[in-house]
Write an enzyme that holds these catalytic residues in place. Structure first.
Site, PDB file in Angstrom:
ATOM      1  CB  SER A 176      -0.650  13.760  87.979  1.00 39.96           C
ATOM      2  OG  SER A 176      -0.495  15.012  87.376  1.00 39.96           O
ATOM      3  CG  ASN A 177      -3.232  18.277  89.420  1.00 47.72           C
ATOM      4  OD1 ASN A 177      -3.442  18.874  88.379  1.00 47.72           O
ATOM      5  ND2 ASN A 177      -2.158  18.527  90.160  1.00 47.72           N
TER       6      ASN A 177
END
Ligand code: C5P
Length: 413
Positions: free
Chosen positions: A216-217
């Site tokens: 993810s980020n």
């Protein structure tokens, strides 16, 4: 700064540590030209001195219902006049105790009496601030719901470090943000997006590696949620398609929660034929693991090659089938060659505006509440917006989008 000359603000202060922010709030109100009358509880006076607030507001800060018999200026009916005088009631910080009083119609101190005398059509804004556990307590939530049903606007506290040292939901927003919400409540709103369907993507996607891990980020979703909230306030039908986040759904927004980019694409695509405005604020993962391991990967070998495949680009796909009346806005988070990359993105994805933010800039980008955007338009025009709250930036973006709608309605005449 917005001009609030001639506006009368009745500012209730109850006894929480966040009361230390209130002198700055009073200064902002005064700078804008508004008149401020502070009413505070006894416990608020433990945190911030009535003399400080009186000096900054230019009016004595009221703490007592019963007038000082030696002061011929004070009168028993002051609270009645204040309810009539005020254009707006603001309670910041709102403690659990004062919230409970107001929700139940108590009138045993000057603050609660003044609240009861407010005229029904005047905005009342409540800014709860307390420890996270207290805020979530069923009784507090029940009281807030009651106040909301009574017509008050409850402004959610922020998540962050609390006076207890714990991290949680309960922080009073900064004075600039409170000021902005009061301005919105006091100045008439134009429903510039009435009749429009607005689809907003927000937050980060999660791309599964195995049953318990994902890629993810850092995107928090705050920009997308601010856009959805403002679009709804401007009268649009809003669909917010978001990755996982703890953010509260803004009023009158239809929230669809997704996990992966593919899922976000599937949900968004359903609205491609009908939407009027597409705002792609999500930080969508460009790649996903080619295979998702069923179960939990074991750490048996020294290295673990991860084969990634490209995700669908939602904004690009919309750009391919966009109808002339539809408007799309993309976001670009860049580190190097920012302007060039953003301009190229605008053409590639066939958008009307690209909002560019620089990843390393302080106060902009992921997780923070502020942003400094550069807007790039199809005709090559570039507009630098100031560093401002994400809500304020969202408002400016919709002002621009509205310009496209006006243009398309002119060309269709
Ligand atoms: O190409 P880049 O990821 O920098 O483009 C950013 C813009 O494109 C953002 O508006 C983002 O929401 C959108 N996007 C998308 N689907 C993707 C990747 C990005 O909608 N797979």
């Amino acid at each position: 700064m917005t001009d609030l000359s001639g506006k009368h603000i009745l500012l209730g202060v109850s006894g929480g540590i966040a009361a230390y922010k209130i002198p700055n709030l009073v200064r902002l109100f005064k700078k804008s030209g508004a008149e401020v009358q502070v009413v505070m509880t006894q416990s608020a006076a433990q945190f911030v001195s009535p003399l400080t607030l009186a000096t900054l507001s230019g009016r004595s800060a009221l703490t007592e219902i019963f007038p000082d018999a030696t002061n011929t200026q004070s009168a028993w009916t002051t609270h009645i006049h204040l309810g009539e005088w005020a254009d707006c009631f603001v309670l910041a910080p709102a403690t659990a105790s004062t919230i409970a009083k107001l929700a139940n119609g108590y009138s045993d101190d000057m603050l609660s009496v003044c609240f009861l005398t407010m005229r029904p059509n005047k905005p009342k804004l409540i800014f709860p601030s307390m420890d996270g556990e207290m805020f979530d307590a069923p009784a507090v939530q029940r009281n807030l719901k009651t106040l909301e049903q009574d017509g008050c606007v409850i402004v959610e506290p922020e998540i962050g470090e609390l006076a207890s040292g714990l991290i949680g939901k309960g922080r009073l927003p900064e004075p600039e943000k409170i000021f902005e919400r009061v301005v919105e409540a006091l100045l008439p709103k134009e429903k510039t997006l009435a009749g429009k369907q607005v689809v907003v993507t927000a937050g980060a996607t999660r791309e599964k590696i195995d049953s318990v891990r994902f890629i993810s980020n850092y995107s928090s979703g705050k920009m997308g949620f601010a856009l959805a909230a403002v679009a709804a306030e401007l009268g649009a039908e809003v669909i917010l398609i978001t990755g996982k986040t703890h953010l509260q759904t803004p009023p009158n927004v239809h929230r669809i929660e997704v996990e992966s980019a593919e899922e976000m694409f599937r949900e968004t695509q359903r609205y491609f034929p009908t939407l009027d405005l597409f705002v792609a604020a999500a930080a969508v993962a460009d790649y996903r693991p080619a295979e998702v391991y069923a179960g939990k990967l074991k750490k048996s070998s020294e290295s673990l090659p991860l084969h990634l495949v490209k995700n669908p680009d939602i904004l690009l796909e919309f750009g391919k089938q966009k109808k002339p009346h539809q408007v799309s806005i993309g976001f670009a988070l860049e580190i190097q060659d920012a302007l060039e990359n953003a301009k190229a993105k605008l053409v590639l994805k066939n958008c009307d505006i690209i909002a560019l933010n620089l990843a390393q800039e302080a106060g902009a980008g992921f997780e923070v509440d502020t942003n400094r955007l550069t807007l790039i338009f199809r005709d090559g025009t570039i507009e630098q917006l100031p560093l401002q709250t994400k809500r304020a930036a969202a408002k400016m973006i919709f002002k621009k989008a509205n310009f496209f709608f006006q243009k398309s309605s002119l060309t269709s005449l």
